[in-house]
Design an enzyme around this catalytic site. Structure first.
Site, PDB file in Angstrom:
ATOM      1  CB  ALA A 198     -13.672   4.571   7.879  1.00 38.62           C
ATOM      2  CB  ILE A 199      -9.408   1.148   5.745  1.00 41.04           C
ATOM      3  CG1 ILE A 199      -9.985   0.232   4.679  1.00 41.04           C
ATOM      4  CG2 ILE A 199      -9.813   0.697   7.130  1.00 41.04           C
ATOM      5  CD1 ILE A 199      -9.421  -1.190   4.757  1.00 41.04           C
ATOM      6  CD  GLU A 238      -8.646  -3.562  -1.091  1.00 45.19           C
ATOM      7  OE1 GLU A 238      -9.280  -3.643  -0.025  1.00 45.19           O
ATOM      8  OE2 GLU A 238      -7.708  -4.328  -1.374  1.00 45.19           O
ATOM      9  CG  ASP A 295      -1.606  -1.282   1.525  1.00 41.64           C
ATOM     10  OD1 ASP A 295      -1.931  -2.002   0.566  1.00 41.64           O
ATOM     11  OD2 ASP A 295      -1.812  -1.587   2.713  1.00 41.64           O
ATOM     12  CB  SER A 349     -11.537  -1.443   1.863  1.00 39.27           C
ATOM     13  OG  SER A 349     -11.157  -2.785   1.657  1.00 39.27           O
TER      14      SER A 349
END
Length: 334
Positions: A156-157, A215, A42, A175
Site C-alpha cells: 500500500a504505497i 510500481e 516521485d 509497488s
C-alpha cells in the site's frame, strides 16, 4: 518507490526494449528550459490560479516546488512538519513520507501519501486536505486510507486518485509484490470502502524468490479510454537505475489494460512511453514514477523524475507535453 524512504544521495540506464520515444531530445523541449530547484522524486503536479505546484518525495515530509511558467521552479517548503502520529502507529519504524498524489475534489485539495519501511509491505496510505495551496494552505490529516501487512499480497504505497466516467472515485496503488491494485473509494471520506477487494490491474512475473518490479500507477482518461501509466524495473540507483515507463489502455477503469500491440499489463507488458537510451552520452537516466496533469488550455503534461548523469545521479524534475497520435495513443515530447 519501492517500500523505502531513500536519501537523495542514494538515488538512470533505462530499460531494454525499443521505445516510441528514445532518450531526452534536448533543444526545443520544455525539459531543456527547466531551471531553478529541480530536485524531486516521485513528482505530481497541479495548478491553482497562476501557480503550478509539484509535490514530491524530497526531505522527509513531502516537498513542494512552485512555478508560474512551468519552467523556473523554486522550493516552497513541505506539506508536513512531522510524520502524522497515526501513520507512525500504523507503520512502526517509518522515517519519512513519500510518493504523494494531489487532486482537486469537491472544493478541496486531496493529498494522498505513503509511509513504509525498506523492503516491507507493512505500509499505509494516508490522506490530508486543504482548501487552498500556497502560503495560506492549512493541511488537515485524515488518517489512514488503506493498509497492507505481511499477510497481504500487495504493497500500500504509490497512490493515485482517479474519477471514472460515471463519477465513481478510485485509488490505484502498489509497488512490487503481486503488482498494482485499484480500490473503490467512499466519495464522502476519500477512503477505501470497507470490506471491498481490490482489482488487479498490472503485475510482473518473476522467478520464485525474486522481486517483481512494477510500481507507481497513474490513470488518466482520453478519447473514451482509460490509460494506465506504470514504472517497470528499478529506481533509486542513480545513474544505474533501470526505471522506464509503460502505458496500456482499457475501455473499463478496472482493465484489462493492453498495449498498442495487444500485450497485457497483467503479464508485465504494454507500450513504452518514457525511457532513456543505452548510449553513454545519455544524460537523464531511468525516467519514471510519472503523473499527468491537464492545463487550462487543454494541454496534458507528464511529470516524472530522471537521474541526472551530470549531477552525480541527482533525481531531477522532468516535464513533457503529451500529444495523441492518430490511433489515440499518448506520445511524450521529451
Amino acid at each position: 518507490m519501492k517500500a523505502a524512504f531513500l536519501s537523495l544521495a542514494a538515488l538512470a540506464l533505462a530499460g531494454s526494449a525499443s521505445a516510441q520515444q528514445v532518450g531526452e531530445k534536448g533543444a526545443g523541449t520544455l525539459n531543456s528550459q527547466l531551471s531553478g530547484d529541480l530536485v524531486v522524486h516521485d513528482p505530481v503536479i497541479i495548478r491553482e490560479g497562476d501557480t503550478y505546484y509539484v509535490f514530491s518525495t524530497v526531505g522527509k515530509y513531502i516537498g513542494i516546488k512552485t512555478s508560474t511558467d512551468l519552467k523556473v521552479w523554486k522550493d516552497a517548503g513541505s506539506v508536513f512538519s512531522e510524520i502524522p502520529a497515526r501513520a507512525k502507529d500504523a507503520v512502526p519504524g517509518t522515517e519519512g513520507i513519500w510518493a504523494p498524489d494531489i487532486s482537486y475534489v469537491n472544493g478541496e485539495y486531496r493529498l494522498y501519501y505513503s509511509v513504509s519501511t525498506f523492503g516491507s509491505n507493512r505500509s499505509a496510505i494516508g490522506l490530508a486536505t486543504t482548501k487552498t495551496l500556497g502560503a495560506k494552505a492549512k493541511w488537515q490529516d485524515h488518517g489512514l486510507v488503506v493498509m497492507s501487512t505481511k499477510d497481504d499480497d500487495f504493497n500500500a504505497i504509490d497512490p493515485n486518485f482517479v474519477v471514472d466516467a460515471q463519477g465513481r472515485q478510485w485509488l490505484s496503488l502498489g509497488s512490487f509484490w503481486s503488482g498494482l491494485k485499484l480500490f473503490p473509494l467512499d466519495a464522502k471520506t476519500g477512503k477505501v470502502v470497507p470490506g471491498t477487494e481490490p482489482y488487479s490491474i498490472a503485475r510482473r512475473r518473476a522467478p520464485a524468490g525474486a522481486a517483481a518490479p512494477v510500481e507507481a500507477p497513474f490513470i488518466l482518461s482520453h478519447g473514451g479510454w482509460y490509460f494506465l501509466i506504470a514504472s517497470y524495473d528499478y529506481c533509486c540507483k542513480g545513474v544505474n537505475s533501470t526505471y522506464y515507463t509503460v502505458v496500456g489502455r482499457s475501455k473499463k477503469i478496472t482493465g484489462p489494460f493492453l498495449g498498442r500491440d495487444g500485450s497485457s499489463m497483467m503479464e508485465g507488458e504494454g507500450t513504452i512511453l518514457l525511457r532513456s537510451d543505452l548510449q553513454e552520452k545519455q544524460r537523464f537516466r531511468g525516467p519514471g514514477h510519472a503523473g499527468a496533469f491537464t492545463d487550462k488550455d487543454g494541454t496534458t503534461y507528464i511529470v516524472y523524475h530522471a537521474y541526472d548523469k551530470e549531477a552525480d545521479g541527482r533525481p531531477t524534475l522532468r516535464i513533457a507535453p503529451l500529444r495523441w497520435d492518430a490511433d489515440g495513443w499518448p506520445v511524450a515530447d521529451y
